[in-house]
Design an enzyme around this catalytic site. Sequence first.
Site, PDB file in Angstrom:
ATOM      1  CB  ALA A   1      -0.942  -0.034   1.082  1.00  0.00           C
ATOM      2  CB  ALA A   2       4.170   2.284   1.076  1.00  0.00           C
ATOM      3  N   PRO A   3       3.087   4.184  -1.058  1.00  0.00           N
ATOM      4  CG  PRO A   3       3.399   6.481  -2.183  1.00  0.00           C
ATOM      5  CD  PRO A   3       3.486   5.005  -2.373  1.00  0.00           C
TER       6      PRO A   3
ATOM      7  CE  LYS B   1      -2.677   1.817  -7.854  1.00  0.00           C
ATOM      8  NZ  LYS B   1      -1.569   2.270  -7.752  1.00  0.00           N
TER       9      LYS B   1
ATOM     10  CD  GLU C   1       5.431  -0.885   2.067  1.00  0.00           C
ATOM     11  OE1 GLU C   1       4.405  -0.778   0.837  1.00  0.00           O
ATOM     12  OE2 GLU C   1       6.327  -1.588   1.749  1.00  0.00           O
TER      13      GLU C   1
ATOM     14  CG  ASP D   1      -0.284  -0.881  -7.158  1.00  0.00           C
ATOM     15  OD1 ASP D   1      -0.259  -1.127  -8.537  1.00  0.00           O
ATOM     16  OD2 ASP D   1       0.157   0.386  -6.645  1.00  0.00           O
TER      17      ASP D   1
ATOM     18  CB  CYS E   1       3.618   0.865 -12.587  1.00  0.00           C
ATOM     19  SG  CYS E   1       4.901   0.843 -11.367  1.00  0.00           S
TER      20      CYS E   1
HETATM   21  N1  SAM Z   1      -0.190   0.931  -3.953  1.00  0.00           N
HETATM   22  C1  SAM Z   1       0.857   1.879  -3.624  1.00  0.00           C
HETATM   23  C2  SAM Z   1       0.245   3.427  -3.893  1.00  0.00           C
HETATM   24  O1  SAM Z   1      -0.477   3.191  -4.760  1.00  0.00           O
HETATM   25  O2  SAM Z   1       0.868   4.262  -3.395  1.00  0.00           O
HETATM   26  C3  SAM Z   1       2.123   1.431  -4.456  1.00  0.00           C
HETATM   27  C4  SAM Z   1       2.843   0.414  -4.367  1.00  0.00           C
HETATM   28  S1  SAM Z   1       4.121   0.129  -4.885  1.00  0.00           S
HETATM   29  C5  SAM Z   1       3.642  -0.120  -6.423  1.00  0.00           C
HETATM   30  C6  SAM Z   1       4.746  -1.386  -4.231  1.00  0.00           C
HETATM   31  C7  SAM Z   1       4.931  -1.805  -2.782  1.00  0.00           C
HETATM   32  O3  SAM Z   1       5.171  -2.730  -2.443  1.00  0.00           O
HETATM   33  C8  SAM Z   1       5.925  -0.986  -2.476  1.00  0.00           C
HETATM   34  O4  SAM Z   1       5.670   0.087  -1.268  1.00  0.00           O
HETATM   35  C9  SAM Z   1       6.973  -1.782  -1.821  1.00  0.00           C
HETATM   36  O5  SAM Z   1       7.562  -1.278  -0.604  1.00  0.00           O
HETATM   37  C10 SAM Z   1       5.938  -2.871  -1.377  1.00  0.00           C
HETATM   38  N2  SAM Z   1       6.889  -4.206  -1.472  1.00  0.00           N
HETATM   39  C11 SAM Z   1       8.136  -4.523  -1.897  1.00  0.00           C
HETATM   40  N3  SAM Z   1       8.428  -5.682  -1.627  1.00  0.00           N
HETATM   41  C12 SAM Z   1       7.434  -6.337  -1.336  1.00  0.00           C
HETATM   42  C13 SAM Z   1       7.316  -7.693  -1.015  1.00  0.00           C
HETATM   43  N4  SAM Z   1       8.082  -8.682  -1.117  1.00  0.00           N
HETATM   44  N5  SAM Z   1       5.726  -7.843  -0.583  1.00  0.00           N
HETATM   45  C14 SAM Z   1       4.956  -7.280  -0.378  1.00  0.00           C
HETATM   46  N6  SAM Z   1       5.075  -5.833  -0.822  1.00  0.00           N
HETATM   47  C15 SAM Z   1       6.308  -5.490  -1.117  1.00  0.00           C
END
Ligand code: SAM
Length: 467
Positions: free
Chosen positions: A122-124, A127, A145, A189, A242
């Site tokens: 979810a970060a930042p 969504k 997150e 996401d 993305c």
């Molecule tokens: N959904 C967010 C938004 O709309 O602001 C953007 C999310 S970004 C595309 C993907 C996120 O997945 C990042 O915050 C990242 O830190 C996290 N992430 C990285 N490795 C991960 C893992 N192994 N399992 C779950 N989440 C992970």
Amino acid sequence: MPNHIPPALVASLAGLPGFNKETFLAVHAAAEKITSVRLNPLKLATAEKRSEVLITLSPQGHSRVPWSTEGYYLPERPSFTFDPFFHAGAYYVQEASSMFLEQAVRATVDLNAPLKVLDLCAAPGGKSTLLQSLLNEESILVSNEVIKPRAALLADNVSRWGAANVVVSNNDPRDFSRLPGYFDLIVIDAPCSGSGLFRRDPELIPEWSPENVVLCSQRQQRILADALPALKEEGILIYSTCSFSQEEDEMILDWLAAHFELENIPLPVDEAWQIVPAVSPKSNCTGYRFYPDRLKGEGFFIACFRKRSGESPRKWKEQKVAALAAKDKEKLSHWIDMSRDQQYLLHQDEALIMPPALYKEIALLQQQLYIRKAGIKAGQLGAKELIPDHQLAASTLVAANIPRVELDLPEALLYLRKEDPAIHTDIKGWALIQYHQMPLGWAKILPNRMNNYYPKEQRILKEITGL
Ligand code: SAM
């Protein structure tokens, strides 16, 4: 420096639906910056307030993001840092293609039902804040997150958004297997190779490699496999990236269809939007591709599934949380609009406020997850009085009779830098600091100065120039 797209990426996209090498390369070389924001309906309740914020953002006008109810393009990027409305949570700066999540949710989920929703990566918070705006008051959102500092940023952004029905957790996806069949909707996401953002963030380009695409695809599979047990039967999975790479998009759809009892759900898409339906090579699942040379947004991919069968939700034992003692509730009543249907909890020596739907779930969630934020923290219960928390200021729950101090733009920016704007007021003691009637945070007004309670970690660090 022109954006130099890796030739191996371009070669891998040849023949994909909607891909046009010449226009794709040209749009990256032109490197146009597109700015879009999504308004917060919780805080901007009237059309006047909405247009006030939009005019401040862009006096020269704005246009709608066609697939979004609250999304707007701005012709130029303003300084969000120096806009107090941004800090007040009036809007979220979000890339336009991602706002299509709204269409996916509306087409697959009954938004009148009380829903339990998980935003797993979810970060930042783009969504999550969008999902929160779509949900009714009887629904809850778990916004998760895995990376700790990013979870802190997520919690700040969710606090700023101001809603009480959100929990922010800091867990690995595999931890959610402790909640079998729990969620009605899971949004993933996924972390990805990021090629969809190359026009906006060319510094990502050197990090791209075919090997990394494969690693990302394996990680996406792991995340999906970890999360799916937490989805209830008939529940909805929304997967997005993305990335333009098939390995992270259509081939993930094929992998899902091969390994899980999932039914792919096509989405209604207006042809004028220029979003490209893309069918996966093996299982004929449909996902949707967003190309920056076809529409006004960055690269994005999204697909939806319904879970056909799964473990039935576990029967959870009723869990108890500490309710607030009458004397503490009395302390709160001065600060909070108590007429609303909400519950009051004690967590350590802090008072939390949450809607009944979240209150019912919170003990269970707290037992299974590492929770960073739940509902709205009203404040610290001191011996005599409540020390109000910033989350309360950012919410819509503050009592109407709490003193408010209206600041103009230079004063508001000084306040947001955690300085003393040296205002003249007859108010003494605690006050809600506002800009155009939108709360920014707390201050304690003393005879010759104010104690500024704006959170240190959220303060503006940049020097204020040109005002
Ligand atoms: N959904 C967010 C938004 O709309 O602001 C953007 C999310 S970004 C595309 C993907 C996120 O997945 C990042 O915050 C990242 O830190 C996290 N992430 C990285 N490795 C991960 C893992 N192994 N399992 C779950 N989440 C992970």
